[in-house]
Design an enzyme around this catalytic site. Structure first.
Site, short mmCIF file in Angstrom:
data_model
loop_
_atom_site.label_atom_id
_atom_site.label_comp_id
_atom_site.label_asym_id
_atom_site.label_seq_id
_atom_site.Cartn_x
_atom_site.Cartn_y
_atom_site.Cartn_z
N GLN A 195 15.32 -0.29 -6.67
CA GLN A 195 14.10 -0.91 -7.20
C GLN A 195 13.71 -0.32 -8.55
OE1 GLN A 195 11.77 -0.37 -3.31
NE2 GLN A 195 10.92 -2.25 -4.17
N CYS A 233 6.25 -5.75 -0.83
CA CYS A 233 7.34 -5.05 -1.52
C CYS A 233 6.97 -4.90 -2.99
CB CYS A 233 8.62 -5.87 -1.38
SG CYS A 233 10.04 -5.12 -2.18
N LEU A 234 7.19 -3.70 -3.55
CA LEU A 234 6.84 -3.47 -4.95
C LEU A 234 7.69 -4.31 -5.89
CD1 LEU A 234 6.17 0.39 -4.97
CD2 LEU A 234 4.55 -1.50 -4.73
N HIS A 283 16.91 -2.51 1.35
CA HIS A 283 17.04 -2.54 -0.12
C HIS A 283 18.39 -1.98 -0.54
CE1 HIS A 283 13.36 -3.96 -1.94
NE2 HIS A 283 12.60 -3.16 -1.22
N HIS A 309 12.92 -1.33 6.05
CA HIS A 309 12.69 -2.10 4.82
C HIS A 309 13.44 -1.46 3.65
CE1 HIS A 309 9.84 -4.43 2.02
NE2 HIS A 309 10.41 -3.55 1.21
N GLU A 310 13.32 -0.13 3.53
CA GLU A 310 13.95 0.57 2.40
C GLU A 310 15.47 0.62 2.54
OE1 GLU A 310 12.15 0.97 -0.09
OE2 GLU A 310 10.23 0.75 0.91
N GLY A 322 6.66 3.13 -0.12
CA GLY A 322 8.09 3.40 -0.13
C GLY A 322 8.73 2.79 -1.37
#
Ligand code: ZN
Length: 193
Positions: free
Chosen positions: A48, A91-92, A137, A133-134, A43
């Site tokens: 991000q 997380c990226l 963000h 999670h997204e 994701g």
């Protein structure tokens, strides 16, 4: 376009709702998927990649060959959380850091997809976790904000390393100062949100 890392300030900015979908936005979404696959993620939220839009992409398989599993969520709204489950997240924007996070087990998500169709789904498992999670963000929230105090304490040194790396990159001129970042995002917001 590139993936930004903690503690980049754009990760703390609340994303603004998009007014419409056009070809430029479709191009942005394609690039986001490509970056996500390169980074081995499932994701990726628009902030991000340093964009202030209320949008994220998902492919729970993480496999670019499974393009039919690609999902785009525009202006997502979550409701009706039920239950509670704990599982490991990464997380990226915090590469290499993994920790247990407790979240509602089931959630309803309303959003638009890339063709402007409204989505409404009640979801659970990894899907529900990734969507939460997204969406976090997009509200400027990172999964490290949701850790237990003891887990957070155990990750203190790793988080400090991210901060040092960020400060170094900024000193080398690779990352603009906060004012410049904010001015650029405001311009992008005025254009599309
Ligand atoms: Zn993340």
């Amino acid at each position: 376009m590139r993936i930004i890392h903690f503690p980049h300030p754009t990760l703390r900015r609340t994303s603004k709702a998009l007014r419409r979908v056009d070809d430029d936005l479709r191009k942005i979404v394609r690039e986001m998927f490509d970056l996500m696959y390169q980074a081995k993620g499932i994701g990726l939220a628009a902030n991000q990649v340093d964009l202030p839009y209320r949008l994220f992409v998902l492919n729970l398989t993480g496999d670019p060959a499974e393009a039919e599993e690609e999902q785009v969520f525009i202006n997502p709204v979550l409701s009706d959380p039920k239950g509670s489950a704990e599982a490991e997240e990464g997380c990226l924007s915090l590469p290499g850091l993994y920790a247990q996070v407790r979240r509602p087990e089931t959630i309803t998500v309303n959003a638009y997809d890339l063709s402007g169709q409204e989505i409404e789904e009640t979801i659970d498992g990894l899907f529900a976790r990734a969507v939460q999670h997204e969406t976090d963000h997009l509200n400027g929230v990172l999964f490290i904000d949701r850790l237990s105090p003891t887990t957070r304490l155990s990750l203190k040194d790793t988080l400090e390393e991210f901060e040092i790396e960020f400060a170094d990159r900024r000193q080398r001129g690779e990352i603009p100062d906060d004012e410049k970042i904010s001015a650029r995002l405001s311009e992008l917001e005025a254009l599309r949100t």
